[in-house]
Design a protein around this motif. Sequence first.
Motif, PDB file in Angstrom:
ATOM      1  N   UNK A   6       0.882  -1.634  -0.018  1.00  8.92           N
ATOM      2  CA  UNK A   6       0.306  -0.288   0.134  1.00  8.92           C
ATOM      3  C   UNK A   6       0.901   1.251  -0.366  1.00  8.92           C
ATOM      4  N   UNK A   7       2.173   1.393   0.405  1.00  4.16           N
ATOM      5  CA  UNK A   7       2.624   2.540   0.878  1.00  4.16           C
ATOM      6  C   UNK A   7       3.754   2.541  -0.551  1.00  4.16           C
ATOM      7  N   UNK A   8       3.908   1.664  -0.827  1.00  6.53           N
ATOM      8  CA  UNK A   8       4.471   1.654  -2.860  1.00  6.53           C
ATOM      9  C   UNK A   8       3.000   2.161  -3.525  1.00  6.53           C
ATOM     10  N   UNK A   9       2.636   1.815  -3.805  1.00  2.34           N
ATOM     11  CA  UNK A   9       1.464   2.068  -4.054  1.00  2.34           C
ATOM     12  C   UNK A   9       0.986   3.921  -3.901  1.00  2.34           C
ATOM     13  N   UNK A  10       1.044   4.051  -2.446  1.00  3.38           N
ATOM     14  CA  UNK A  10       0.798   6.199  -2.329  1.00  3.38           C
ATOM     15  C   UNK A  10       1.961   6.605  -3.417  1.00  3.38           C
ATOM     16  N   UNK A  11       3.490   5.973  -2.845  1.00  7.52           N
ATOM     17  CA  UNK A  11       4.859   6.871  -3.579  1.00  7.52           C
ATOM     18  C   UNK A  11       4.127   6.863  -4.455  1.00  7.52           C
ATOM     19  N   UNK A  12       4.100   5.924  -5.530  1.00  6.79           N
ATOM     20  CA  UNK A  12       3.520   5.894  -6.597  1.00  6.79           C
ATOM     21  C   UNK A  12       2.600   6.945  -7.947  1.00  6.79           C
ATOM     22  N   UNK A  13       1.651   6.339  -6.865  1.00 10.67           N
ATOM     23  CA  UNK A  13       0.579   7.605  -6.984  1.00 10.67           C
ATOM     24  C   UNK A  13       0.550   9.011  -6.709  1.00 10.67           C
ATOM     25  N   UNK A  14       1.501   9.344  -5.518  1.00 14.20           N
ATOM     26  CA  UNK A  14       2.003  11.151  -6.043  1.00 14.20           C
ATOM     27  C   UNK A  14       3.127  10.744  -6.420  1.00 14.20           C
ATOM     28  N   UNK A  15       3.525  10.191  -7.655  1.00 10.18           N
ATOM     29  CA  UNK A  15       4.740  10.762  -8.523  1.00 10.18           C
ATOM     30  C   UNK A  15       3.866  10.921 -10.143  1.00 10.18           C
ATOM     31  N   UNK A  16       2.538  10.457 -10.246  1.00  6.65           N
ATOM     32  CA  UNK A  16       1.927  10.148 -11.665  1.00  6.65           C
ATOM     33  C   UNK A  16       1.070  11.348 -11.233  1.00  6.65           C
TER      34      UNK A  16
END
Length: 229
Positions: A6-16
């Motif tokens: 989930x934390x990895x998802x948030x990090x990637x969504x932030x970049x997007x």
Amino acid sequence: MSLDELKADVAELTKLLEEAQRARVKGILTQAKAEAEREIVNLEMKARIAAERLAAGTNGGDAKRYLHELTDYGWDQSAKFVKLFITLNGVQNCSEDDVVINYTETSMQLHVRDLNGKDYGLTVNNLLHPIDIEKSYRKLKTDMVAIYLKKADEGQNWDVLTAIQKRLKQKQDSDLAKDGENPENALVNIMKKMYNDGDSKTKQMIAKAWTESQEKARSGGNPGNFGDL
């Protein structure tokens, strides 16, 4: 899904989100990020509850309590505070130690332990503006928890509670503006917005108007064109 995923998802969504240009894409990414952040907070809360029970040596009966996530609350504001009101029957009978709130500058997390054999939690992330952690507090009232979030900037008006809601509101307003040259499309979007934002009575009124317009259309009359609400 695990906490790390989930934390990895948030990090990637932030970049997007930083790279996104279109309002609709930003809205979708913002909602997805908010959902992932909510799941992270819930997992962390459950882990903390389990750790607290283990440290306290609770028995098997207590261990069967599950966390019930709260989603309904009211809010208001004054010049100094943003106030949240959470209805929980009998919460005034809880001990002070069983109603815990964790604050950050942009979030708050309520945890009520063992209320009629259940645990309850409410998390609000991405507050619209920063709060003063030290001066924020809560009160137990009859069947209610009242939370007072001290505004870091006194006198600042909050038109919504969270930054996510602000972005969604801006997107809705932008969509309405795009249809401004087409009166029928604008009317449909306004009705949709009223339906989505309205209370149960407003939704009933709009649904009734839509149903009547469809009946008129089937009978050959003027449908009023509410569209697909």
